[in-house]
Design a protein around this motif. Structure first.
Motif, mmCIF file in Angstrom:
data_model
loop_
_atom_site.group_PDB
_atom_site.id
_atom_site.type_symbol
_atom_site.label_atom_id
_atom_site.label_comp_id
_atom_site.label_asym_id
_atom_site.label_seq_id
_atom_site.Cartn_x
_atom_site.Cartn_y
_atom_site.Cartn_z
ATOM 1 N N HIS A 103 39.266 130.368 -42.650
ATOM 2 C CA HIS A 103 40.061 131.451 -43.217
ATOM 3 C C HIS A 103 39.387 132.002 -44.469
ATOM 4 O O HIS A 103 38.620 131.302 -45.132
ATOM 5 N N THR A 104 39.664 133.246 -44.780
ATOM 6 C CA THR A 104 39.188 133.834 -46.029
ATOM 7 C C THR A 104 40.221 133.516 -47.098
ATOM 8 O O THR A 104 41.310 134.112 -47.139
ATOM 9 N N LEU A 105 39.891 132.573 -47.961
ATOM 10 C CA LEU A 105 40.857 132.031 -48.900
ATOM 11 C C LEU A 105 40.332 132.099 -50.328
ATOM 12 O O LEU A 105 39.121 132.090 -50.561
ATOM 13 N N PRO A 106 41.216 132.114 -51.304
ATOM 14 C CA PRO A 106 40.809 132.059 -52.714
ATOM 15 C C PRO A 106 40.454 130.629 -53.100
ATOM 16 O O PRO A 106 40.456 129.712 -52.271
ATOM 17 N N LYS A 107 40.179 130.417 -54.367
ATOM 18 C CA LYS A 107 39.841 129.083 -54.867
ATOM 19 C C LYS A 107 40.990 128.108 -54.651
ATOM 20 O O LYS A 107 42.166 128.505 -54.572
ATOM 21 N N ALA A 108 40.650 126.834 -54.557
ATOM 22 C CA ALA A 108 41.656 125.792 -54.343
ATOM 23 C C ALA A 108 41.661 124.820 -55.512
ATOM 24 O O ALA A 108 40.615 124.498 -56.083
ATOM 25 N N ALA A 109 42.851 124.359 -55.871
ATOM 26 C CA ALA A 109 43.027 123.319 -56.890
ATOM 27 C C ALA A 109 43.598 122.090 -56.189
ATOM 28 O O ALA A 109 44.720 122.120 -55.676
ATOM 29 N N TRP A 110 42.821 121.002 -56.163
ATOM 30 C CA TRP A 110 43.174 119.812 -55.398
ATOM 31 C C TRP A 110 43.728 118.725 -56.315
ATOM 32 O O TRP A 110 43.085 118.354 -57.291
ATOM 33 N N ALA A 111 44.910 118.208 -55.984
ATOM 34 C CA ALA A 111 45.445 117.031 -56.662
ATOM 35 C C ALA A 111 45.325 115.837 -55.730
ATOM 36 O O ALA A 111 45.463 115.972 -54.509
#
Length: 345
Positions: A103-111
């Motif tokens: 998918h064309t997605l923005p940045k991700a923040a992973w916890a």
């Protein structure tokens, strides 16, 4: 059946009968009211999404990502509140990377979540062997796998979603390596606490709301957090509450319980005595991608029937934050809450 903390993988394998938990007194909080969701309006600063508890359910993850890109094509980010993988194997992280890459997605923040530490329960990916835990797996290797996947060298991290600070926090120890009586409890270092306190204070001075993403719910907050299964997830709950409780425009997003976003306490304001903030801070349940649970009416929980795939869309305006609960499977809004900000951005 083993207890919830002993179950290594799929929530569908868990008991759905009552656990006999005794309901505990609720802390001061304000439940959300259901509302009809409306399209984003003028003055929008940032719109991002929050999901949690993928746990290997890549089919439902694909459905969620497709739905998010359709309803929020200009998204500034996706926050994932833990349980990214079912067990924490490198190949499982790689599967998630491939799923996101479709998918064309923005940045991700992973916890980080507790399922990221379940490799030691397996002799190999096909052989569950809890009696021989940790099966040659070291604690350090589990953190290194997460760091490699997330592209950083610490559990805690800060990102910007369209100019809005997003802080991810989580455990820095898998406690069963340190105390045989413990399993998934969250332990945070003095350094992480100091960092969190500093960043909250900094952004308060900049007159911006702060989005904090963690896996486990704090006690006496959102849905499920008064259940005995989740009341003791944090070894330093009072310390964390004391820091967050001072900030009126702080938002804490948490998963882990998989409890239904249709419940009335999916959002609360948690008031922490002694923080000089009688209004409290915001806490939001993130639902779950993998499977849903809800109160069974007897102090335990029961699986939500049918297809379950839920998450959030968060819209930050100059003077308010709108949090919208989403049913990804049904492509429908569940409810929303509008939270006025105390200082305009």
């Amino acid at each position: 059946m083993p207890s919830r903390k002993d179950v290594p993988v799929d929530r569908r394998s868990l008991l759905t009968a009552a656990t006999g938990a005794v309901a505990l007194g609720a802390a001061a909080q304000i439940p959300a009211r259901a509302a009809t969701a409306a399209a984003p309006g003028a003055g929008l600063v940032s719109a991002f999404n929050v999901i949690s508890d993928i746990q290997g359910d890549l089919r439902d993850l694909d459905v969620a990502l497709k739905d998010m890109t359709g309803i929020n094509p200009a998204s500034t980010g996706i926050a994932i509140a833990g349980d990214i993988t079912p067990r924490g194997y490198d190949f499982e992280y790689a599967e998630v990377t491939r799923a996101f890459g479709k998918h064309t997605l923005p940045k991700a923040a992973w916890a980080i979540g507790n399922h990221e530490f379940y490799v030691p329960k397996w002799a190999d990916p096909d052989t569950l062997s809890q009696s021989t835990w940790p099966n040659g797996t070291t604690e350090d290797s589990l953190f290194k796998s997460f760091y490699k996947f997330a592209g950083r060298d610490k559990v805690y991290n800060e990102q910007s979603f369209g100019g809005i600070p997003v802080l991810t926090i989580g455990t820095e120890k898998y406690m069963h390596f340190h105390d045989s009586a413990l399993w998934d409890e969250v332990w945070m270092s003095d350094e992480q606490f100091a960092w969190l306190e500093d960043r909250l204070r900094y952004w308060q001075g900049k007159r911006k709301p702060v989005m904090v993403v963690t896996h486990h719910p704090l006690p006496n907050t959102v849905s499920g957090s008064r259940n005995k299964l989740y009341m003791k997830d944090y070894l330093q709950a009072d310390r964390l509450l004391g820091i967050l409780g001072r900030h009126r425009d702080a938002f804490l997003f948490c998963g882990h319980t998989h409890w239904d976003l249709g419940l009335s306490d999916w959002y609360v304001r948690r008031v922490v005595p002694g923080t000089a903030n009688p209004e409290g801070f915001n806490v939001v349940n993130t639902g779950a991608v993998q499977v849903g649970w809800t109160d069974n009416g007897a102090g335990g929980e029961v699986e939500v029937p049918g297809t379950f795939n839920q998450g959030l869309q968060v819209e930050v305006y100059r003077d308010k934050v709108v949090v919208r609960a989403r049913d990804f499977a049904g492509s429908a809004w569940i409810k929303q809450i509008t939270v006025p900000l105390h200082t305009a951005i």
